[in-house]
Design a protein around this motif. Sequence first.
Motif, PDB file in Angstrom:
ATOM      1  N   GLN A 100      18.632 -20.626 -44.073  1.00 12.74           N
ATOM      2  CA  GLN A 100      17.344 -19.943 -44.013  1.00 12.74           C
ATOM      3  C   GLN A 100      17.404 -18.631 -44.783  1.00 12.74           C
ATOM      4  OE1 GLN A 100      15.746 -18.457 -40.161  1.00 12.74           O
ATOM      5  NE2 GLN A 100      13.947 -19.715 -40.608  1.00 12.74           N
ATOM      6  N   GLU A 102      14.837 -15.163 -45.600  1.00 15.43           N
ATOM      7  CA  GLU A 102      13.586 -14.447 -45.354  1.00 15.43           C
ATOM      8  C   GLU A 102      13.416 -13.359 -46.400  1.00 15.43           C
ATOM      9  OE1 GLU A 102      11.654 -11.583 -41.911  1.00 15.43           O
ATOM     10  OE2 GLU A 102      12.623 -13.466 -41.294  1.00 15.43           O
ATOM     11  N   LEU A 103      12.235 -13.306 -47.011  1.00 15.06           N
ATOM     12  CA  LEU A 103      11.955 -12.354 -48.077  1.00 15.06           C
ATOM     13  C   LEU A 103      10.654 -11.614 -47.787  1.00 15.06           C
ATOM     14  CD1 LEU A 103      12.642 -14.768 -51.084  1.00 15.06           C
ATOM     15  CD2 LEU A 103      14.176 -12.945 -50.294  1.00 15.06           C
ATOM     16  N   GLU A 104      10.572 -10.398 -48.293  1.00 13.52           N
ATOM     17  CA  GLU A 104       9.325  -9.647 -48.294  1.00 13.52           C
ATOM     18  C   GLU A 104       8.757  -9.722 -49.706  1.00 13.52           C
ATOM     19  OE1 GLU A 104       7.685  -8.144 -45.760  1.00 13.52           O
ATOM     20  OE2 GLU A 104       9.192  -8.920 -44.350  1.00 13.52           O
ATOM     21  N   GLY A 108       3.999  -9.366 -47.737  1.00 12.73           N
ATOM     22  CA  GLY A 108       4.057 -10.311 -46.628  1.00 12.73           C
ATOM     23  C   GLY A 108       5.449 -10.869 -46.461  1.00 12.73           C
ATOM     24  N   ARG A 109       5.645 -11.567 -45.332  1.00 16.91           N
ATOM     25  CA  ARG A 109       6.927 -12.191 -45.047  1.00 16.91           C
ATOM     26  C   ARG A 109       6.886 -13.653 -45.467  1.00 16.91           C
ATOM     27  NH1 ARG A 109       7.382 -12.975 -39.154  1.00 16.91           N
ATOM     28  NH2 ARG A 109       6.415 -14.960 -39.678  1.00 16.91           N
ATOM     29  N   VAL A 110       7.882 -14.056 -46.249  1.00 16.68           N
ATOM     30  CA  VAL A 110       7.985 -15.442 -46.699  1.00 16.68           C
ATOM     31  C   VAL A 110       9.345 -15.978 -46.276  1.00 16.68           C
ATOM     32  CG1 VAL A 110       7.967 -17.003 -48.681  1.00 16.68           C
ATOM     33  CG2 VAL A 110       6.471 -14.986 -48.665  1.00 16.68           C
ATOM     34  N   ARG A 111       9.355 -16.950 -45.375  1.00 13.99           N
ATOM     35  CA  ARG A 111      10.595 -17.575 -44.942  1.00 13.99           C
ATOM     36  C   ARG A 111      10.789 -18.883 -45.703  1.00 13.99           C
ATOM     37  NH1 ARG A 111      10.206 -16.369 -38.428  1.00 13.99           N
ATOM     38  NH2 ARG A 111      11.189 -14.306 -38.497  1.00 13.99           N
ATOM     39  N   GLU A 163       5.000 -20.177 -41.542  1.00 13.15           N
ATOM     40  CA  GLU A 163       5.518 -18.830 -41.310  1.00 13.15           C
ATOM     41  C   GLU A 163       5.247 -17.874 -42.475  1.00 13.15           C
ATOM     42  OE1 GLU A 163       9.237 -19.031 -38.413  1.00 13.15           O
ATOM     43  OE2 GLU A 163       9.699 -19.978 -40.333  1.00 13.15           O
ATOM     44  N   ASN A 164       4.515 -18.326 -43.476  1.00 11.44           N
ATOM     45  CA  ASN A 164       4.205 -17.471 -44.622  1.00 11.44           C
ATOM     46  C   ASN A 164       3.009 -16.594 -44.265  1.00 11.44           C
ATOM     47  OD1 ASN A 164       3.291 -16.404 -47.114  1.00 11.44           O
ATOM     48  ND2 ASN A 164       4.088 -18.149 -48.246  1.00 11.44           N
ATOM     49  N   THR A 165       3.217 -15.283 -44.226  1.00 11.59           N
ATOM     50  CA  THR A 165       2.156 -14.370 -43.778  1.00 11.59           C
ATOM     51  C   THR A 165       1.286 -13.841 -44.916  1.00 11.59           C
ATOM     52  OG1 THR A 165       3.531 -12.375 -43.903  1.00 11.59           O
ATOM     53  CG2 THR A 165       3.621 -13.643 -41.845  1.00 11.59           C
TER      54      THR A 165
END
Length: 366
Positions: A100, A102-104, A108-111, A163-165
């Motif tokens: 996994q 997780e990036l900003e 937004g947050r992109v997993r 989960e993509n914000t």
Amino acid sequence: MNDLGELKQFAVAHARAQRLGDHARLLSRMHTDDGDAAGSWVAEWSRAGAELEKAGRLLDAAGHYNMARFPFVDGPARQAALERCVSCFGRWAGEHGIEQLELELGGGRVRCWTSGLSPTARQPLLLVCGGIVSIKEQWAPALPMLRRLGVAGVAVEMPGVGENTLGYHEDSWRMLPDLLDALAGQADVEQAYALALSFSGHLALRAAVSDRRIRGVVTVGAPVAEFFSDSSWQARLPRLTVDTLAHLAGAKTAELSRVLAPMALTRAQLASLDIPVAYTASERDEIIPAGEVRLLRETVRNLDVVTHDDVHGSPRHVAETRLWGALSVLRTRGSGGPRYLLLAAALRLLRARARFASSTRRGSPS
């Protein structure tokens, strides 16, 4: 609440893509989309997921929880299903070399789920993305296969999905170049390819116009221009599609035409593409206008199109589409060799069987 008939109709392609063999039986049990009471959409999918989870069949459990949160999270019941899906998939992924990340990106947050990333042995990168109703856990099981094709893989969701914000709007395509920037130290992003299904295919095509690091796009049933610009076509769309797009865009359904219009790709943008583009179309697609393929044929220089007599997503051709997609990825990379020949032979055999079955049905007495 979603329209239950539409839910059942559009769920079939996604259930088949995840090889959920009990989907017909489960769908027959559902009589409402109201909350998580017995007989509801969320409850029946989640109950089956819980049984599979208890039996240690984590990938199958994740697939059922995924269908429970389908088409998008609209309350606590679907949120709980999404969380259980991600949890089950994460436990399965750890045993199969999938990690996994997780990036900003863009505020937004992109997993993501990844495979083959390495700062010391950077490989060409394949981005895998679903459409407006499918999450990364649905497509990430393909990542181990990508290692065998000699590429690093990243499964990511469209803006607003799972989960993509990030929000969904006319600049959403920038997520893909931002993602390449973020992965530059762990993959050869100068040789990036996109396996982008449905609406994410539109984002990949738009990104490829501006970012020459994207060397090829493989897509299935992607909107291009007419879908976004033709309000009369939008008025005939299934309610599930309209509601999902409005949810992703954070807009009211009455405002959707105005929000979508700037996303249409122009003929000049499409003509500027000098990369291979592979497109699977469905002749009876109720979501994507037939004019999209005509436009691509008229503008894109290096285009490969396969057409199925099917509805959106070609649910009756899942196995063929999967093989054709893998072959198209190899083709866009200019790769041949034994694996390409094996996949090509498997695709020819599958198509021959389909033609034989079709001719047998036509020849049988009524």
